[in-house]
Design a protein around this motif. Sequence first.
Motif, PDB file in Angstrom:
ATOM      1  N   LEU A 144      49.435  -6.758 108.786  1.00  0.00           N
ATOM      2  CA  LEU A 144      50.326  -5.633 109.056  1.00  0.00           C
ATOM      3  C   LEU A 144      49.839  -4.372 108.346  1.00  0.00           C
ATOM      4  CD1 LEU A 144      53.112  -5.256 110.520  1.00  0.00           C
ATOM      5  CD2 LEU A 144      54.158  -5.412 108.259  1.00  0.00           C
ATOM      6  N   PRO A 145      49.881  -3.203 109.004  1.00  0.00           N
ATOM      7  CA  PRO A 145      49.525  -1.949 108.321  1.00  0.00           C
ATOM      8  C   PRO A 145      50.441  -1.716 107.133  1.00  0.00           C
ATOM      9  CG  PRO A 145      49.690  -1.608 110.694  1.00  0.00           C
ATOM     10  CD  PRO A 145      50.197  -2.984 110.426  1.00  0.00           C
ATOM     11  N   ARG A 146      49.889  -1.198 106.041  1.00  0.00           N
ATOM     12  CA  ARG A 146      50.652  -0.964 104.816  1.00  0.00           C
ATOM     13  C   ARG A 146      50.979   0.519 104.695  1.00  0.00           C
ATOM     14  NH1 ARG A 146      50.007  -5.487 101.409  1.00  0.00           N
ATOM     15  NH2 ARG A 146      51.636  -4.490 100.156  1.00  0.00           N
ATOM     16  N   HIS A 147      52.287   0.835 104.589  1.00  0.00           N
ATOM     17  CA  HIS A 147      52.727   2.230 104.475  1.00  0.00           C
ATOM     18  C   HIS A 147      53.599   2.462 103.240  1.00  0.00           C
ATOM     19  CE1 HIS A 147      51.245   2.697 108.552  1.00  0.00           C
ATOM     20  NE2 HIS A 147      52.079   1.773 108.977  1.00  0.00           N
ATOM     21  N   GLU A 148      53.798   1.398 102.430  1.00  0.00           N
ATOM     22  CA  GLU A 148      54.719   1.566 101.310  1.00  0.00           C
ATOM     23  C   GLU A 148      54.138   2.487 100.241  1.00  0.00           C
ATOM     24  OE1 GLU A 148      52.593  -2.430 100.697  1.00  0.00           O
ATOM     25  OE2 GLU A 148      53.528  -1.323 102.334  1.00  0.00           O
ATOM     26  N   ARG A 149      55.037   3.069  99.470  1.00  0.00           N
ATOM     27  CA  ARG A 149      54.692   3.936  98.352  1.00  0.00           C
ATOM     28  C   ARG A 149      55.459   3.472  97.118  1.00  0.00           C
ATOM     29  NH1 ARG A 149      55.203  10.234 100.287  1.00  0.00           N
ATOM     30  NH2 ARG A 149      53.471  10.305 101.750  1.00  0.00           N
ATOM     31  N   PRO A 150      54.989   3.823  95.931  1.00  0.00           N
ATOM     32  CA  PRO A 150      55.784   3.498  94.742  1.00  0.00           C
ATOM     33  C   PRO A 150      57.091   4.295  94.734  1.00  0.00           C
ATOM     34  CG  PRO A 150      53.897   4.881  94.158  1.00  0.00           C
ATOM     35  CD  PRO A 150      53.710   4.471  95.584  1.00  0.00           C
ATOM     36  N   VAL A 155      61.080   9.886 111.299  1.00  0.00           N
ATOM     37  CA  VAL A 155      60.789   9.782 109.869  1.00  0.00           C
ATOM     38  C   VAL A 155      59.332   9.394 109.662  1.00  0.00           C
ATOM     39  CG1 VAL A 155      63.167   9.145 109.335  1.00  0.00           C
ATOM     40  CG2 VAL A 155      61.489   7.347 109.760  1.00  0.00           C
ATOM     41  N   GLU A 156      58.843   9.671 108.462  1.00  0.00           N
ATOM     42  CA  GLU A 156      57.497   9.254 108.090  1.00  0.00           C
ATOM     43  C   GLU A 156      57.456   7.731 107.938  1.00  0.00           C
ATOM     44  OE1 GLU A 156      55.102  11.179 108.160  1.00  0.00           O
ATOM     45  OE2 GLU A 156      55.696  13.210 107.653  1.00  0.00           O
ATOM     46  N   MET A 157      56.245   7.185 108.041  1.00  0.00           N
ATOM     47  CA  MET A 157      56.102   5.739 108.035  1.00  0.00           C
ATOM     48  C   MET A 157      56.585   5.112 106.737  1.00  0.00           C
ATOM     49  SD  MET A 157      55.001   5.099 111.039  1.00  0.00           S
ATOM     50  CE  MET A 157      54.463   3.397 110.973  1.00  0.00           C
ATOM     51  N   HIS A 158      56.452   5.818 105.612  1.00  0.00           N
ATOM     52  CA  HIS A 158      56.861   5.227 104.337  1.00  0.00           C
ATOM     53  C   HIS A 158      58.379   5.244 104.151  1.00  0.00           C
ATOM     54  CE1 HIS A 158      56.735   9.530 103.423  1.00  0.00           C
ATOM     55  NE2 HIS A 158      57.520   9.296 102.393  1.00  0.00           N
ATOM     56  N   LEU A 159      59.122   5.857 105.082  1.00  0.00           N
ATOM     57  CA  LEU A 159      60.585   5.854 105.060  1.00  0.00           C
ATOM     58  C   LEU A 159      61.165   5.043 106.214  1.00  0.00           C
ATOM     59  CD1 LEU A 159      61.247   9.617 104.206  1.00  0.00           C
ATOM     60  CD2 LEU A 159      61.403   7.657 102.656  1.00  0.00           C
ATOM     61  N   LEU A 160      60.309   4.341 106.934  1.00  0.00           N
ATOM     62  CA  LEU A 160      60.726   3.632 108.136  1.00  0.00           C
ATOM     63  C   LEU A 160      61.758   2.545 107.827  1.00  0.00           C
ATOM     64  CD1 LEU A 160      59.998   3.902 111.105  1.00  0.00           C
ATOM     65  CD2 LEU A 160      58.217   2.185 110.762  1.00  0.00           C
ATOM     66  N   GLY A 161      61.518   1.801 106.750  1.00  0.00           N
ATOM     67  CA  GLY A 161      62.445   0.730 106.400  1.00  0.00           C
ATOM     68  C   GLY A 161      63.828   1.253 106.059  1.00  0.00           C
ATOM     69  N   SER A 162      63.884   2.339 105.283  1.00  0.00           N
ATOM     70  CA  SER A 162      65.184   2.910 104.908  1.00  0.00           C
ATOM     71  C   SER A 162      65.936   3.407 106.133  1.00  0.00           C
ATOM     72  CB  SER A 162      64.978   4.065 103.922  1.00  0.00           C
ATOM     73  OG  SER A 162      64.412   3.594 102.710  1.00  0.00           O
ATOM     74  N   ALA A 163      65.241   4.100 107.050  1.00  0.00           N
ATOM     75  CA  ALA A 163      65.897   4.634 108.245  1.00  0.00           C
ATOM     76  C   ALA A 163      66.418   3.515 109.142  1.00  0.00           C
ATOM     77  CB  ALA A 163      64.933   5.532 109.021  1.00  0.00           C
ATOM     78  N   THR A 164      65.608   2.472 109.346  1.00  0.00           N
ATOM     79  CA  THR A 164      66.040   1.357 110.185  1.00  0.00           C
ATOM     80  C   THR A 164      67.174   0.591 109.531  1.00  0.00           C
ATOM     81  OG1 THR A 164      63.749   1.164 110.981  1.00  0.00           O
ATOM     82  CG2 THR A 164      65.231  -0.641 111.487  1.00  0.00           C
ATOM     83  N   GLY A 165      67.125   0.437 108.198  1.00  0.00           N
ATOM     84  CA  GLY A 165      68.209  -0.239 107.488  1.00  0.00           C
ATOM     85  C   GLY A 165      69.526   0.505 107.595  1.00  0.00           C
ATOM     86  N   VAL A 166      69.476   1.839 107.492  1.00  0.00           N
ATOM     87  CA  VAL A 166      70.694   2.646 107.635  1.00  0.00           C
ATOM     88  C   VAL A 166      71.286   2.470 109.029  1.00  0.00           C
ATOM     89  CG1 VAL A 166      71.549   5.019 107.780  1.00  0.00           C
ATOM     90  CG2 VAL A 166      70.119   4.332 105.862  1.00  0.00           C
TER      91      VAL A 166
END
Length: 471
Positions: free
Chosen positions: A176-182, A374-385
């Motif tokens: 899987l492509p990695r887009h996470e940030r600290p 949203v940017e890819m590193h915020l994708l999880g937060s947006a989908t979770g909301v």
Amino acid sequence: MFGIMLAMFLGALDQTIVATALPTIGRALHDVDDLPWVVTAYLLTSTAVTPLYGKLSDIHGRRAMLLTSIAVFLVGSLACAVAPNMIALILARGLQGIGGGGLISLAQTVIADVVAPKERARYQAMIASVFVASSVAGPILGGVFAQHLHWSMIFWINLPLGAAALWSTDRSLRRLPRHERPHQLDYAGGLLMMLATISLLLALSWGGHRYAWGSAPILGLLAASAGLSVLFGLRLATAHEPFLPLAVLLDPVVSRGTATSCFAMGTFIGLSIYVPVYFELALGLSASQSGMSLIPLMAGVVAGASASGRMMGRRRHYKRPATLGLAIAVAGCLALAWHPLGLPFVLVEVLLAGVGVGIGTVLPVTTVSIQNAVEMHLLGSATGVMSFFRSLGGAVAVAGFGALVLGGQAGSSAAADALRARAATEGLEPIFRSLFIAAAIGFSLALAWFLSMAERPLRSGTPTAAKSAAA
């Protein structure tokens, strides 16, 4: 896709398979009074942790969090299957919900990681089919297992399915492509949001059933939820890195798309719960006939999502089919409200199919639009909301429709008997007219929010988005 769909199916199936087995479980564990908690415990924990999974996936990656979600779900399922009493079963269901809360939102986020927004909508039809399959298969399997095998089979079946999902996703998600940030996790903000959610869901679950809507416990829970929500809002405004990024919450596409999804999905869930009551009490169908008669509504959702998904990648103005679809859903509900007891059964089924198609058209458009914004590193937060407010909308709609149809008594047999008694004297037409009018209002609100959502061009590739996010 197979592993992702299987993980989603697990999460969706466990919301429906338990209902028909509840009487058998109550008799087997010698505790009928606490039966509603078997459903409520899962609803509370799964809804409350959904945004947390999205945030953590932006920090630690999708693979780690999806595997964690599946593993916790399987441990909870095993604990449910071997539960010796009702208290143990309720606690196990809460643990199962902690795992199940991440299955659906994380699966949608993974799809967004590997498929460009312009092509992503057609996969939403597969997601819709998973929900429809679980809605139809869940009650049937629950009844068959409870009647012919053993009630614990509704939890044992999760173990082989979950193991297959775990194995499949573990292998595939390594690429899987990695887009996470600290990031820094805002523990105080997350706790406030979960407590506010749990307080509201408890009020909605108990209101009109365990306590009167105007009683002190319900008013106290609603006040606590409101106060905690205010504190959560203050925390968002003052935290260095809030639990839900303001860049996500304040984006007009995300906020309006989430509101659209909340009203559309919430109203659909409410209808899927109370239309079978309408079939049984107003049209005189049996329980099995009512379940079968719900298929046009469910199939319409899949058909609408499939058509909308295919058109979205090819049309510049991709909102138009969904706008028309929501308008059709509103018109269908108003037609059913016009004469709920006098329409031919075939026409009722046609109208419900049209409502289902209308709902289906908007779901892929809102999901992809939110993820595209949203940017890819915020994708999880947006989908979770988005997933969180969909679940919350469903809880509110079920409580509201229950107040209209069953006096808020959550489908109890006493309420059903009371309705039958009223049918002999007053008739049921005003009750079910109010049900369909409420559904039309819900879809109208979804349409209003949807019309206000901007129609941004869809990205045609994820690498460009990932590059801009990294920059």
